[in-house]
Design a protein around this motif. Structure first.
Motif, PDB file in Angstrom:
ATOM      1  N   ARG B  21       0.839  -1.204   0.000  1.00 50.26           N
ATOM      2  CA  ARG B  21       0.000   0.000   0.000  1.00 50.26           C
ATOM      3  C   ARG B  21       0.881   1.265   0.000  1.00 50.26           C
ATOM      4  O   ARG B  21       0.661   2.193  -0.778  1.00 50.26           O
ATOM      5  CB  ARG B  21      -0.911  -0.032   1.235  1.00 50.26           C
ATOM      6  N   LEU B  22       1.912   1.283   0.846  1.00 55.05           N
ATOM      7  CA  LEU B  22       2.807   2.452   0.905  1.00 55.05           C
ATOM      8  C   LEU B  22       3.572   2.633  -0.403  1.00 55.05           C
ATOM      9  O   LEU B  22       3.682   3.745  -0.920  1.00 55.05           O
ATOM     10  CB  LEU B  22       3.801   2.306   2.061  1.00 55.05           C
ATOM     11  N   PHE B  23       4.110   1.542  -0.952  1.00 53.72           N
ATOM     12  CA  PHE B  23       4.873   1.629  -2.212  1.00 53.72           C
ATOM     13  C   PHE B  23       3.954   2.104  -3.342  1.00 53.72           C
ATOM     14  O   PHE B  23       4.378   2.870  -4.211  1.00 53.72           O
ATOM     15  CB  PHE B  23       5.480   0.274  -2.600  1.00 53.72           C
ATOM     16  N   ALA B  24       2.704   1.622  -3.362  1.00 49.92           N
ATOM     17  CA  ALA B  24       1.771   2.023  -4.423  1.00 49.92           C
ATOM     18  C   ALA B  24       1.426   3.507  -4.308  1.00 49.92           C
ATOM     19  O   ALA B  24       1.337   4.216  -5.307  1.00 49.92           O
ATOM     20  CB  ALA B  24       0.497   1.180  -4.362  1.00 49.92           C
ATOM     21  N   GLN B  25       1.262   3.977  -3.073  1.00 46.14           N
ATOM     22  CA  GLN B  25       0.883   5.381  -2.867  1.00 46.14           C
ATOM     23  C   GLN B  25       2.028   6.334  -3.153  1.00 46.14           C
ATOM     24  O   GLN B  25       1.834   7.383  -3.761  1.00 46.14           O
ATOM     25  CB  GLN B  25       0.435   5.607  -1.412  1.00 46.14           C
ATOM     26  N   ARG B  26       3.224   6.009  -2.667  1.00 42.12           N
ATOM     27  CA  ARG B  26       4.292   7.007  -2.673  1.00 42.12           C
ATOM     28  C   ARG B  26       5.512   6.595  -3.479  1.00 42.12           C
ATOM     29  O   ARG B  26       6.452   7.387  -3.610  1.00 42.12           O
ATOM     30  CB  ARG B  26       4.696   7.337  -1.230  1.00 42.12           C
ATOM     31  N   GLY B  27       5.540   5.383  -4.028  1.00 44.30           N
ATOM     32  CA  GLY B  27       6.706   4.947  -4.805  1.00 44.30           C
ATOM     33  C   GLY B  27       7.662   4.129  -3.960  1.00 44.30           C
ATOM     34  O   GLY B  27       7.937   4.474  -2.808  1.00 44.30           O
TER      35      GLY B  27
END
Lengths: 196, 196
Positions: B21-27
């Motif tokens: 979720r974090l990688f998808a949101q912010r890279g």
């Protein structure tokens, strides 16, 4: 003889294309400005004469191809038959994906790395382009060729075309025109009024 | 009562899902391990008890959903009618995209950030999954339902489904099952023996 302005423009284009290729191959975050300098055979000062930052480059890469496509789509609206308009939109899209595969790769991967205002501008260009397809589908429904407009069909058709940035190999035996003929046939099947 | 092994497994799953979720949101490159620690409410030591590195997480994120899909596809091969098999493959794929949208986003963006051996493993899983679709298309051609197998049709159909990771919104009125019904209908139109 080229005018100095033309030369500068092509120099900038060369930098943008090279950056797109490097970003596509190795990732936007992995490529440094020193590596780009080496790849375009320019010193730091000369490179920064043309571009201000790496994010500037990303913005140009993400914006140019979709801006061209949106312009082509406006021109395609001269085509009165909806089926022909879909074929024209499809051919232009496949040609652009083939000629700007690195740019599409970088945009699909990295668009979220742009600042908010720039991200919004790129997304608005995509929405403008998608709207031209929607108008062709609605026209085709009004002309009795296509089923009533359905947003899921629009997404399905665009997905078929856009996904090809991941697998298209311009060096293979099949040309972009061959691919667009097959895709256009499939798009028209997806849109056809009577279910098979 | 859960066994300790089960608890550890679910702890790790929770970390992987939060990281996706974090990688998808912010890279992937923008998210640090400290940020992940905060998001999963674990100290550095506890976090590193479950995962060894950020790249480990990326590998698990990119591998899990496609590995599940490849397993589902093997099970779908029990279905003898090619049209039903395509419907089953399509429904599982849309369901997986809806439930693992963050994972697909991260994989499509960041698969090239994996080391060569891990990249090859993820791509081999994708190829195995694609092959199950190909077999369904070939079976349908042999059964007289579909046109002769064509790799461009396969890419077009998969593109329609996979591209939805970019636009699907699980909170909207339309459920994954509604989307897959529409997509399955379009896939069967693309595959039909007689052109419309």
């Amino acid at each position: 003889m080229k005018k100095p302005g033309t030369l500068l423009k092509s120099q900038r284009e060369r930098i943008v294309r090279t950056a797109a290729r490097l970003f596509a191959q190795r990732g936007y975050h992995a490529v440094g400005m020193t590596e780009l300098q080496d790849a375009v055979h320019l010193g730091r000062g000369a490179l920064y004469h043309h571009i201000r930052s790496k994010e500037d480059l990303l913005f140009d890469i993400a914006r140019e191809y979709i801006s061209d496509l949106a312009d082509d789509a406006s021109a395609a609206q001269q085509q009165a038959d909806a089926r022909e308009r879909v074929r024209l939109l499809g051919r232009h899209l496949v040609q652009k994906i083939a000629s700007h595969q690195a740019e599409l790769t970088v945009c699909f991967r990295e668009v979220q790395s742009l600042t908010d205002a720039r991200h919004a501008e790129v997304m608005a260009l995509h929405a403008r382009y998608e709207h031209a397809w929607r108008e062709a589908f609605e026209l085709g429904a009004a002309q009795g060729h296509f089923r009533p407009y359905d947003a899921i069909v629009l997404k399905g058709v665009l997905g078929m075309y856009f996904y090809s940035y991941l697998w298209m190999r311009p060096d293979r035996a099949m040309s972009p025109d061959d691919i667009s003929l097959r895709f256009n046939d499939m798009a028209l099947r997806m849109l056809a009024r009577d279910p098979t």
